[in-house]
Design a protein around this motif. Structure first.
Motif, PDB file in Angstrom:
ATOM      1  N   TRP A 108      30.159  49.608  17.789  1.00  0.00           N
ATOM      2  CA  TRP A 108      31.000  48.579  18.416  1.00  0.00           C
ATOM      3  C   TRP A 108      30.714  47.163  17.942  1.00  0.00           C
ATOM      4  O   TRP A 108      31.460  46.231  18.278  1.00  0.00           O
ATOM      5  CB  TRP A 108      30.828  48.639  19.939  1.00  0.00           C
ATOM      6  N   SER A 109      29.649  46.965  17.198  1.00  0.00           N
ATOM      7  CA  SER A 109      29.194  45.616  16.864  1.00  0.00           C
ATOM      8  C   SER A 109      30.259  44.779  16.170  1.00  0.00           C
ATOM      9  O   SER A 109      30.580  43.668  16.608  1.00  0.00           O
ATOM     10  CB  SER A 109      27.949  45.694  15.981  1.00  0.00           C
ATOM     11  N   THR A 110      30.813  45.292  15.092  1.00  0.00           N
ATOM     12  CA  THR A 110      31.758  44.478  14.330  1.00  0.00           C
ATOM     13  C   THR A 110      33.007  44.162  15.138  1.00  0.00           C
ATOM     14  O   THR A 110      33.554  43.073  15.054  1.00  0.00           O
ATOM     15  CB  THR A 110      32.175  45.183  13.037  1.00  0.00           C
ATOM     16  N   LEU A 111      33.436  45.132  15.937  1.00  0.00           N
ATOM     17  CA  LEU A 111      34.605  44.919  16.772  1.00  0.00           C
ATOM     18  C   LEU A 111      34.380  43.747  17.720  1.00  0.00           C
ATOM     19  O   LEU A 111      35.242  42.877  17.881  1.00  0.00           O
ATOM     20  CB  LEU A 111      34.876  46.202  17.559  1.00  0.00           C
ATOM     21  N   LEU A 112      33.207  43.712  18.338  1.00  0.00           N
ATOM     22  CA  LEU A 112      32.931  42.635  19.289  1.00  0.00           C
ATOM     23  C   LEU A 112      32.712  41.310  18.577  1.00  0.00           C
ATOM     24  O   LEU A 112      33.130  40.262  19.065  1.00  0.00           O
ATOM     25  CB  LEU A 112      31.706  43.009  20.140  1.00  0.00           C
ATOM     26  N   LEU A 113      32.072  41.360  17.412  1.00  0.00           N
ATOM     27  CA  LEU A 113      31.890  40.127  16.651  1.00  0.00           C
ATOM     28  C   LEU A 113      33.245  39.558  16.241  1.00  0.00           C
ATOM     29  O   LEU A 113      33.464  38.355  16.293  1.00  0.00           O
ATOM     30  CB  LEU A 113      31.019  40.380  15.421  1.00  0.00           C
ATOM     31  N   GLU A 114      34.136  40.447  15.852  1.00  0.00           N
ATOM     32  CA  GLU A 114      35.460  39.975  15.459  1.00  0.00           C
ATOM     33  C   GLU A 114      36.184  39.329  16.636  1.00  0.00           C
ATOM     34  O   GLU A 114      36.796  38.271  16.497  1.00  0.00           O
ATOM     35  CB  GLU A 114      36.288  41.140  14.909  1.00  0.00           C
ATOM     36  N   ALA A 115      36.081  39.961  17.781  1.00  0.00           N
ATOM     37  CA  ALA A 115      36.717  39.387  18.964  1.00  0.00           C
ATOM     38  C   ALA A 115      36.144  38.006  19.277  1.00  0.00           C
ATOM     39  O   ALA A 115      36.872  37.035  19.467  1.00  0.00           O
ATOM     40  CB  ALA A 115      36.532  40.320  20.154  1.00  0.00           C
ATOM     41  N   LEU A 116      34.818  37.921  19.279  1.00  0.00           N
ATOM     42  CA  LEU A 116      34.174  36.663  19.656  1.00  0.00           C
ATOM     43  C   LEU A 116      34.249  35.604  18.559  1.00  0.00           C
ATOM     44  O   LEU A 116      33.941  34.436  18.799  1.00  0.00           O
ATOM     45  CB  LEU A 116      32.716  36.924  20.053  1.00  0.00           C
ATOM     46  N   SER A 117      34.641  36.026  17.370  1.00  0.00           N
ATOM     47  CA  SER A 117      34.795  35.034  16.305  1.00  0.00           C
ATOM     48  C   SER A 117      36.012  34.152  16.568  1.00  0.00           C
ATOM     49  O   SER A 117      36.120  33.043  16.047  1.00  0.00           O
ATOM     50  CB  SER A 117      34.950  35.735  14.952  1.00  0.00           C
ATOM     51  N   GLN A 118      36.911  34.648  17.382  1.00  0.00           N
ATOM     52  CA  GLN A 118      38.106  33.871  17.721  1.00  0.00           C
ATOM     53  C   GLN A 118      37.792  32.780  18.720  1.00  0.00           C
ATOM     54  O   GLN A 118      38.150  31.625  18.541  1.00  0.00           O
ATOM     55  CB  GLN A 118      39.162  34.774  18.354  1.00  0.00           C
ATOM     56  N   GLN A 119      37.159  33.198  19.795  1.00  0.00           N
ATOM     57  CA  GLN A 119      36.885  32.300  20.915  1.00  0.00           C
ATOM     58  C   GLN A 119      35.957  33.011  21.884  1.00  0.00           C
ATOM     59  O   GLN A 119      35.774  34.218  21.787  1.00  0.00           O
ATOM     60  CB  GLN A 119      38.189  31.954  21.627  1.00  0.00           C
ATOM     61  N   PRO A 120      35.378  32.262  22.811  1.00  0.00           N
ATOM     62  CA  PRO A 120      34.534  32.912  23.822  1.00  0.00           C
ATOM     63  C   PRO A 120      35.384  33.818  24.712  1.00  0.00           C
ATOM     64  O   PRO A 120      36.558  33.550  24.945  1.00  0.00           O
ATOM     65  CB  PRO A 120      33.970  31.733  24.621  1.00  0.00           C
ATOM     66  N   TYR A 121      34.762  34.880  25.165  1.00  0.00           N
ATOM     67  CA  TYR A 121      35.447  35.785  26.077  1.00  0.00           C
ATOM     68  C   TYR A 121      34.506  36.224  27.188  1.00  0.00           C
ATOM     69  O   TYR A 121      33.289  36.279  26.990  1.00  0.00           O
ATOM     70  CB  TYR A 121      35.943  37.038  25.341  1.00  0.00           C
ATOM     71  N   ARG A 122      35.079  36.578  28.285  1.00  0.00           N
ATOM     72  CA  ARG A 122      34.290  37.117  29.380  1.00  0.00           C
ATOM     73  C   ARG A 122      34.158  38.625  29.228  1.00  0.00           C
ATOM     74  O   ARG A 122      34.889  39.267  28.475  1.00  0.00           O
ATOM     75  CB  ARG A 122      34.947  36.764  30.717  1.00  0.00           C
ATOM     76  N   PHE A 123      33.225  39.156  29.956  1.00  0.00           N
ATOM     77  CA  PHE A 123      32.935  40.590  29.880  1.00  0.00           C
ATOM     78  C   PHE A 123      34.190  41.436  30.034  1.00  0.00           C
ATOM     79  O   PHE A 123      34.502  42.294  29.202  1.00  0.00           O
ATOM     80  CB  PHE A 123      31.919  40.962  30.965  1.00  0.00           C
ATOM     81  N   GLY A 124      34.923  41.176  31.093  1.00  0.00           N
ATOM     82  CA  GLY A 124      36.115  41.967  31.364  1.00  0.00           C
ATOM     83  C   GLY A 124      37.171  41.831  30.288  1.00  0.00           C
ATOM     84  O   GLY A 124      37.864  42.806  29.958  1.00  0.00           O
TER      85      GLY A 124
END
Lengths: 138, 138
Positions: free
Chosen positions: B42-58
């Motif tokens: 799951w690492s790259t998927l989450l890094l890609e998401a967070l590379s856009q902007q901060p996100y909350r857990f949910g």
DNA sequence: CGGGATCCATTCCGATACTG
DNA sequence: CAGTATCGGAATGGATCCCG
């Protein structure tokens, strides 16, 4: 972002309803599909070795001293399956087998190599962050 | 090549003798150490998401619909441990937690992103190679 | 020399239930 | 909401033996 994170178009798009996760094919996500293989314990090491020049089975084994024969065979087969490397058997006695990168493999290794450069350049920073994290109170 | 493939200098260098593998610390190899974490499911998927902007857990949970709560928590903690992301807790009721990339994470994501671009661009070629490999006689 | 086949340990991961 | 805890299955990887 590369499609969505999970790389699919919700067929019920426009309908703001919950989607049925069980119906989705996440293997269509390139990020998952490619990184799965690259992320293997030995893949990048072997790609790096073969990015230099072709090597024989035994030579690779010596270059990565702690890989088991089983995993070397299997990882090479998987890399071949994905089209990154080629296998050539020379019918000598005893037989010798040479592995070499394909064009696809070389094109993969271009960005991959940049990532490995980063890893080498920032390894200390990562280790430091890790140490800091591990020392703060649980 | 980045040091040797296993990234260590044989202390018995010059002596053409067999080295004692059990005495080597392969965790000093940046390639292994960094790729180990990046290579997680799951690492790259989450890094890609967070590379856009901060996100909350949910929010992250919804962006990667098939991740379990357990793996989301764990992967985020591991990424934080390596210094790629930060965690900020807002003491509201109920609590909300935001994850954001660090500078180190952004610097990692630069080459990583190039690799993900490659994955997206060449996914078809990989799948084709795979299909070819799987169809040739066993 | 370059594997294949087996068996076993570890690690990873998902499902579920519970909590401040 | 954002976790923690526990369990069990699946996947991964190592050790060993065998084979042309």
């Amino acid at each position: 972002m590369r499609g969505s994170v999970v790389n699919f178009r919700n067929k019920a798009e426009g309908a703001a309803r919950a989607i049925d996760i069980s119906k989705l094919d996440f293997s269509n996500c390139p990020v998952r599909d490619v990184m799965q293989q690259i992320g293997g314990k030995w893949s990048t090491l072997l790609l790096e070795a073969l990015s230099q020049q072709p090597y024989r089975f035994g030579a690779l084994r010596r270059m990565v001293p702690d890989i088991s024969q089983r995993m070397l065979t299997q990882t090479l087969r998987d890399l071949q399956r994905d089209g990154y490397i080629e296998r050539e058997v020379f019918p000598t006695k005893p037989p010798s087998v040479e592995y070499r990168m394909t064009d696809l493999g070389r094109s993969l290794f271009e960005p991959l190599s940049r990532l490995l450069d980063w890893a080498e350049a920032n390894h200390d920073a990562v280790r430091a962050a890790r140490a800091r994290f591990d020392q703060t109170p649980p």
